[in-house]
Design a protein around this motif. Structure first.
Motif, mmCIF file in Angstrom:
data_model
loop_
_atom_site.group_PDB
_atom_site.id
_atom_site.type_symbol
_atom_site.label_atom_id
_atom_site.label_comp_id
_atom_site.label_asym_id
_atom_site.label_seq_id
_atom_site.Cartn_x
_atom_site.Cartn_y
_atom_site.Cartn_z
ATOM 1 N N VAL A 3 0.870 -1.173 0.000
ATOM 2 C CA VAL A 3 0.000 0.000 0.000
ATOM 3 C C VAL A 3 0.905 1.220 0.000
ATOM 4 C CG1 VAL A 3 -1.719 1.312 1.276
ATOM 5 C CG2 VAL A 3 -1.867 -1.182 1.193
ATOM 6 N N ARG A 4 0.714 2.090 -0.980
ATOM 7 C CA ARG A 4 1.560 3.286 -1.099
ATOM 8 C C ARG A 4 0.983 4.483 -0.356
ATOM 9 N NH1 ARG A 4 3.023 2.515 -7.465
ATOM 10 N NH2 ARG A 4 4.570 0.898 -7.129
ATOM 11 N N ARG A 5 -0.337 4.613 -0.375
ATOM 12 C CA ARG A 5 -0.983 5.711 0.348
ATOM 13 C C ARG A 5 -2.474 5.441 0.458
ATOM 14 N NH1 ARG A 5 -2.806 10.242 -3.671
ATOM 15 N NH2 ARG A 5 -2.637 9.027 -5.571
ATOM 16 N N ILE A 6 -3.091 6.090 1.416
ATOM 17 C CA ILE A 6 -4.534 6.030 1.610
ATOM 18 C C ILE A 6 -5.027 7.465 1.688
ATOM 19 C CG2 ILE A 6 -6.388 5.321 3.152
ATOM 20 C CD1 ILE A 6 -4.538 3.047 4.081
ATOM 21 N N VAL A 7 -6.066 7.772 0.900
ATOM 22 C CA VAL A 7 -6.571 9.137 0.824
ATOM 23 C C VAL A 7 -8.070 9.150 1.117
ATOM 24 C CG1 VAL A 7 -6.841 11.166 -0.655
ATOM 25 C CG2 VAL A 7 -4.858 9.665 -0.963
ATOM 26 N N PRO A 8 -8.501 9.840 2.179
ATOM 27 C CA PRO A 8 -9.938 9.995 2.375
ATOM 28 C C PRO A 8 -10.504 10.932 1.313
ATOM 29 C CG PRO A 8 -8.726 11.199 4.061
ATOM 30 C CD PRO A 8 -7.716 10.481 3.223
ATOM 31 N N ASN A 9 -11.690 10.612 0.833
ATOM 32 C CA ASN A 9 -12.366 11.416 -0.189
ATOM 33 C C ASN A 9 -13.635 12.000 0.405
ATOM 34 O OD1 ASN A 9 -10.458 10.544 -2.146
ATOM 35 N ND2 ASN A 9 -11.640 8.699 -2.486
ATOM 36 N N HIS A 10 -13.835 13.283 0.173
ATOM 37 C CA HIS A 10 -15.038 13.961 0.655
ATOM 38 C C HIS A 10 -15.788 14.542 -0.527
ATOM 39 C CE1 HIS A 10 -14.050 13.868 4.965
ATOM 40 N NE2 HIS A 10 -12.803 13.897 4.530
ATOM 41 N N GLU A 70 -3.908 3.546 -2.893
ATOM 42 C CA GLU A 70 -2.946 3.314 -3.964
ATOM 43 C C GLU A 70 -2.099 2.107 -3.599
ATOM 44 O OE1 GLU A 70 0.732 5.360 -6.431
ATOM 45 O OE2 GLU A 70 -0.237 6.512 -4.846
ATOM 46 N N VAL A 71 -2.026 1.152 -4.525
ATOM 47 C CA VAL A 71 -1.259 -0.076 -4.318
ATOM 48 C C VAL A 71 -0.211 -0.207 -5.417
ATOM 49 C CG1 VAL A 71 -3.163 -1.235 -3.139
ATOM 50 C CG2 VAL A 71 -2.929 -1.465 -5.613
ATOM 51 N N ASP A 72 0.736 -1.116 -5.220
ATOM 52 C CA ASP A 72 1.779 -1.295 -6.220
ATOM 53 C C ASP A 72 1.331 -2.161 -7.393
ATOM 54 O OD1 ASP A 72 1.731 -3.650 -4.739
ATOM 55 O OD2 ASP A 72 3.905 -3.893 -4.721
#
Length: 119
Positions: A3-10, A70-72
């Motif tokens: 896992v490269r990053r985690i982004v909350p979406n609003h 985001e994953v590799d």
């Protein structure tokens, strides 16, 4: 899988709400790093993988996702998710802005956007 990053979406309902959200998160140390007109992303000045996105709509999918991961290797993750029987909300496909992604419904009901950036 990495896992490269985690982004909350609003989801925001107006340009005014988007502007006030940008101003608020700027107070917390975020700066705008992407604006595609319908989605804006802000990132930490000191940790660029710490991000938050604001959507006025979702241009290529039926819903605005609650979270982006985001994953590799999105193809491998997609195969695992399909094999698990989880609900695919949007099939795996390439986007014109350089990502390959799909949406899946988590057990909580939240929609997760799983993606990889093209090299």
């Amino acid at each position: 899988m990495t896992v490269r990053r985690i982004v909350p979406n609003h989801q925001v309902t107006s340009e005014e709400q988007l502007e006030t959200s940008r101003d608020f998160y700027a107070l917390l140390g975020f700066e705008q790093v992407m604006d595609m007109g319908w989605v804006t992303t802000m990132a930490s000045l000191t940790n660029p993988t710490a991000q938050i996105s604001f959507f006025t709509e979702e241009r290529t999918a039926p819903v605005v996702p609650d979270l982006s991961v985001e994953v590799d290797d999105v193809d491998a993750v997609y195969a695992q998710v399909v094999a698990s029987g989880a609900e695919i909300v949007r099939e795996l496909q390439d986007e014109e802005w350089g990502v390959r992604r799909f949406f899946v419904r988590a057990p909580t009901g939240h929609v997760v956007n799983v993606l990889t950036h093209h090299a």
